[in-house]
Design an enzyme around this catalytic site. Sequence first.
Site, PDB file in Angstrom:
ATOM      1  N   TYR A  16      -8.802  11.727   4.203  1.00  0.00           N
ATOM      2  CA  TYR A  16      -8.211  10.953   3.108  1.00  0.00           C
ATOM      3  C   TYR A  16      -6.859  11.554   2.770  1.00  0.00           C
ATOM      4  O   TYR A  16      -6.724  12.771   2.619  1.00  0.00           O
ATOM      5  CB  TYR A  16      -9.125  10.989   1.887  1.00  0.00           C
ATOM      6  CG  TYR A  16      -8.546  10.329   0.659  1.00  0.00           C
ATOM      7  CD1 TYR A  16      -8.472   8.947   0.564  1.00  0.00           C
ATOM      8  CD2 TYR A  16      -8.068  11.096  -0.403  1.00  0.00           C
ATOM      9  CE1 TYR A  16      -7.944   8.335  -0.564  1.00  0.00           C
ATOM     10  CE2 TYR A  16      -7.546  10.492  -1.529  1.00  0.00           C
ATOM     11  CZ  TYR A  16      -7.482   9.117  -1.607  1.00  0.00           C
ATOM     12  OH  TYR A  16      -6.950   8.514  -2.717  1.00  0.00           O
ATOM     13  N   ASP A  62      -2.145  17.837   6.310  1.00  0.00           N
ATOM     14  CA  ASP A  62      -2.377  17.525   4.898  1.00  0.00           C
ATOM     15  C   ASP A  62      -3.259  18.629   4.322  1.00  0.00           C
ATOM     16  O   ASP A  62      -4.474  18.668   4.549  1.00  0.00           O
ATOM     17  CB  ASP A  62      -3.061  16.162   4.771  1.00  0.00           C
ATOM     18  CG  ASP A  62      -3.323  15.778   3.321  1.00  0.00           C
ATOM     19  OD1 ASP A  62      -3.119  16.629   2.431  1.00  0.00           O
ATOM     20  OD2 ASP A  62      -3.739  14.641   3.076  1.00  0.00           O
ATOM     21  N   LYS A 117      -3.130  20.287  -5.790  1.00  0.00           N
ATOM     22  CA  LYS A 117      -4.261  20.974  -6.409  1.00  0.00           C
ATOM     23  C   LYS A 117      -3.913  22.412  -6.799  1.00  0.00           C
ATOM     24  O   LYS A 117      -3.338  22.639  -7.858  1.00  0.00           O
ATOM     25  CB  LYS A 117      -5.490  20.892  -5.500  1.00  0.00           C
ATOM     26  CG  LYS A 117      -5.943  19.442  -5.262  1.00  0.00           C
ATOM     27  CD  LYS A 117      -7.255  19.354  -4.550  1.00  0.00           C
ATOM     28  CE  LYS A 117      -7.631  17.913  -4.230  1.00  0.00           C
ATOM     29  NZ  LYS A 117      -7.929  17.088  -5.395  1.00  0.00           N
TER      30      LYS A 117
END
Length: 674
Positions: free
Chosen positions: A147, A242, A270
């Site tokens: 994702y 990613d 994050k």
Amino acid sequence: MVTEKTTISAELFARAETVLPGGVSSPVRAFRAVGGTPRFIHSGAGCRMTDEDGNEYLDFCSSWGPLILGHAHPEIVRTVQEAISRGMTFGTATRTEVELAEKVCDWVGPVDKVRFVSSGTEAVMSAIRLARAFTGRDKIIKFDGCYHGHADHLLVKAGSGLATFGTPSSAGVPDDFSRHTIVLPLDDESAVEQALENNKDQLAAIIIEPIPANNGLLLQRPEYLQFLRRITSRYQTLLIFDEVISGFRVGRGGAAEMYGIEPDLMTFGKVIGGGMPVGAFGGRGEIMDIVSPLGPAYQAGTLSGNPVAMAAGLATLDILEKSDAYAVLESRGKFLVDSLRGHFDFAKHKVEIQRIGSIFWLSLDEGSVPRRADAITAKGIDRYTALFNKLINRGVYIAPSGYEVGFISLAHSEDDLNSAAKIMGQALTEVFASYNRPRCRSIPAVHRRCIEARIQFAFRPLGSPVAINNGRTAIHTGAACRARTAWTNFWPPGETPNSVRCIISQPNDLDSRPETVLLAPDAKGGKMISKKHLLLQIYLYLICLVAVVTSIVLLGNGLWGLVRVAAPQLTISENEYKSVASFEYYRRSGLPQKTIRAPKIPSDSLGVDLAENEAALRKYWEEERQLILDGERRGGLREFVRMWVWLIVVAPIYLFHWRAVRRLRDEESSAPKE
């Protein structure tokens, strides 16, 4: 530490649903995948958080990864307060922005320059735009199970073939957006080679989570990641890692450092924000110089490089740098897994707990740990759903989706982890105790609702206790369920009723799935119902249904016929009867028909001799009435007799079919057991 009340959370969720789509600002928070009431969190400290109802949870979601230091770390809180006191945002360059960029470039080898944005989605979107601008190509390859945020060209699912263009996986994404995105399975070198060969000089980049952690923890072989580096270099296609989740989580240099691979571009999020909304993308200097204002690849953001967020991120990396943080996290991750293995036999149930550093995932599918998204089954996700509900009600908060991973923070002590492992082990034991019972195939739905909701029913002799969810007990009287009939229909008579346990669960019971029938023999052996047996039973049920419905109709007609025999009634009103009878009388007498206008004897003005006709007319009325009433009695008697004839005929047919089923059951019980 058991959660019992969610009243305030439920009230807040009801209010939220009126003003927020689905009641949330991000879909998974709505608990749609696991059921129950979404928890509205009031505060967090260390490794724990408290909801609006005052329930405390040991948190392994960690805001989906950013809180590597735990909730409300004192140093981060102090740094953020100081930054806010100087100003929340300026829309200009700041010192902390430069200092955080220097630290990122120092920690992450492949990154020469970095651009800060406000989210991981924005970072990936910008990195792909940059790759297209640098290569002059349009197409990209992504992998099923990875994702990369909700940008239009990334909300794509796999097409029908390995190298086909993807199709949109969200409403509102035009097909033209997704036709430049090719979706491939993970861990398949030949699929990558085929796609690159079929799209020579058209592919700008391959993007992958080197540690896929958004669809389970699908750890890849290092050889596969190294293969991607080699083949992208051969075809002059950029490789994008990613690392929104893995960056600064598994080590200073992320997965790139762990696997010894240098991608062309990397994306972060994050942890880099220390709990504040921060994303970043970076890479080789020659590529990053294409970004505006130096180059034609445009990117901008009002809150990009926000000074408060930069301060939180810089303080987080400083704390990680000053302490032996990653060694501690590795040690505590191993401790959690070892403790959990001590409380639950993973090998026995052929499931596994997957871990890398401080990221872990419970793989509840039987067999080897999956490396591809298509290896995750609905059965494993169902087990996770049951586990989630058991844990949250015992004060342990994990992600409300079986596809999401868990995170350990520096705030989790070994005592915390051991306590969590014990609770998780107990919950897993309960989940597998229910799921591992052999299930009775082809059970008619009529037997699936024979236990009231939220009751666990153990089939034992009448008078024995039956355990109920809330800890109370009830005595089995046979009234709650047609259990004896249902039981002997599905198992050999020799194994009932004492040697076999039948559990019928409703929502929020053993496995949180409605109408699930779980059967488990305590004794050895046991035969499932045969197809022939099942079809015969269905035939019997249909015959019985027709017989019962028809009997009810005829019984009603028969009883009404009995009433008609005892007290016959005219089928029309008295006035209507007299009008019709009078009309017929005068017609037969040759009198003018136009004189018959009402249910009464004609008046003198009509020129009729009343004295001569009145007595005859009244006599005719009585004779006709008697004929009608006699007909009613005969009709009622016919209905009553028809009822008894039907019942006498149906009873032997029903008994014949019932005995046929009993004979078949006896034959099956005498056959060798499986």
